[in-house]
Design an enzyme around this catalytic site. Sequence first.
Site, PDB file in Angstrom:
ATOM      1  CB  THR A 160      -0.975  -0.012   1.190  1.00  0.00           C
ATOM      2  OG1 THR A 160      -0.249  -0.266   2.396  1.00  0.00           O
ATOM      3  CG2 THR A 160      -2.035  -1.076   1.004  1.00  0.00           C
ATOM      4  CE  LYS A 186       0.148  -3.258   3.597  1.00  0.00           C
ATOM      5  NZ  LYS A 186      -0.546  -2.356   4.609  1.00  0.00           N
ATOM      6  CB  THR A 197       0.116  -2.890  12.167  1.00  0.00           C
ATOM      7  OG1 THR A 197      -0.224  -2.708  13.517  1.00  0.00           O
ATOM      8  CG2 THR A 197      -1.128  -2.899  11.315  1.00  0.00           C
ATOM      9  CD  GLU A 283       1.926   5.192   6.354  1.00  0.00           C
ATOM     10  OE1 GLU A 283       1.153   4.562   5.619  1.00  0.00           O
ATOM     11  OE2 GLU A 283       1.550   5.929   7.283  1.00  0.00           O
ATOM     12  CG  ASN A 432      -0.803   8.340   7.779  1.00  0.00           C
ATOM     13  OD1 ASN A 432      -1.458   7.320   7.581  1.00  0.00           O
ATOM     14  ND2 ASN A 432       0.510   8.317   7.940  1.00  0.00           N
ATOM     15  CB  THR A 437      -9.968  12.253   0.284  1.00  0.00           C
ATOM     16  OG1 THR A 437      -9.008  12.941   1.077  1.00  0.00           O
ATOM     17  CG2 THR A 437     -11.209  11.982   1.093  1.00  0.00           C
TER      18      THR A 437
END
Length: 437
Positions: A160, A186, A197, A283, A432, A437
């Site tokens: 992702t 991932k 996670t 991230e 994030n 959107t």
Amino acid sequence: MQFIDGGVTAPKGFLANGVLAGIKAGRTKEDTALFVSEKPCAAAGVFTKNLAQAEPVKLDRLRLSRRRAQAVIVNTGYANAGTGEQGACNAVRTARAAALGLSQADDAPWGKIDEDDVLVCSTGIIGQQVPVEKIEAHMDELVKGLSKEGHEKARVAIMTTDTKYKECALQTQIGGKTVTLGTMAKGSGMIHINLGTMLGFITTDCAISGEMLEAALKESIQGTYNCVSVDGDTSTNDTLILMANGLAGNKEITEKNEDYKLFLEALDALNRQMARKIAGDGEGASHLLECTVKGAKSVESARKLAKSVISSSLVKAAFFGKDANWGRILCALGYSGEIFTPEKTSLYFMTAAFAEEAGCPLCAAKKAAACDKEPEGFIKVCDHGVPVAFDEEKAVIIMSEHEVKILVELEDGDAVGTAWGCDLTYEYVKINGDYRT
């Protein structure tokens, strides 16, 4: 034991593929992965501790209660969490489509696949339904493309916000036979130490019972995946699946004997490598942080202390800013919930190169202590709970490395534990802030 090239198809009897099914608008790379064993496998899994669990997690928990599986199908784009009865039906429908597609394949070595032997994983946005019809429409393509080389498409299809794919494989000798383990995962954000996670998949051709497979997996994650944190968030979809088809031909492992220990050692090495890969690709991260605590009362205590350090937002921010603000580390140790003696706590920073040249962070500290002058790539910032004079410019140089190792030296026992994390950057908020959107 040695690492080799490959991922989930490295062990005998496993094939994989990935396709672009168009699940989420705008994606241009593969978004659906499938891998299968040529024969039914002993299987085990561990899952999120979040009470708001995705529908695939609920389904896989139920199916793995039999400690058996043969195939796994994974979609990215939508997490199938917070989706109610329709989401539950969609998870079953996805597994059914994979079982049917695999069973109808011409001259397939796996023959007919039982629907209950297909596991399902999803990742992506919470609260939106997975367009299963798109997966169904590409099932023939997905099945026909299954191959040993297919791990290359599968490893991309599960990503992702990851900036790089994560896979590895290794071989070891068990019972006089060459046993291979392969993995892909991932994970980049929404990562915390309740599991680390992510979606993770481990395959092996080792012959081992379902009971021993489950025991090995639960034991291995304690010092690997459960020692990773990026942002303190635990996902709705955490899943780590381990499948063993027995094609290596070793005597089946049915008890915790020497062969079990060899298997666990290989599994630990594999999972440790993947834990590092996930932490290093957090991230927006610019640094991989590894914290080792030595001299704790127990291994569990050492790990908990190390996790507290790498989970601290203030510690993460300090490393992003290359600020040797060691007080934040001492603070994080103090609120970990573990008993230790702050007045007997010393802290060191070092580069990965210096630590690896010495053998490990502990050996590096011994090497530095034996030097007349503190060596390059190593710096002591706190001695027995109080500051020491250190070269700020040297600290900045060390903290500018992609991988920085933190050593916490206690005097409360003999145990050692390690955890992995990353720094906290502006980019994390950018990624994030508009993820949905």
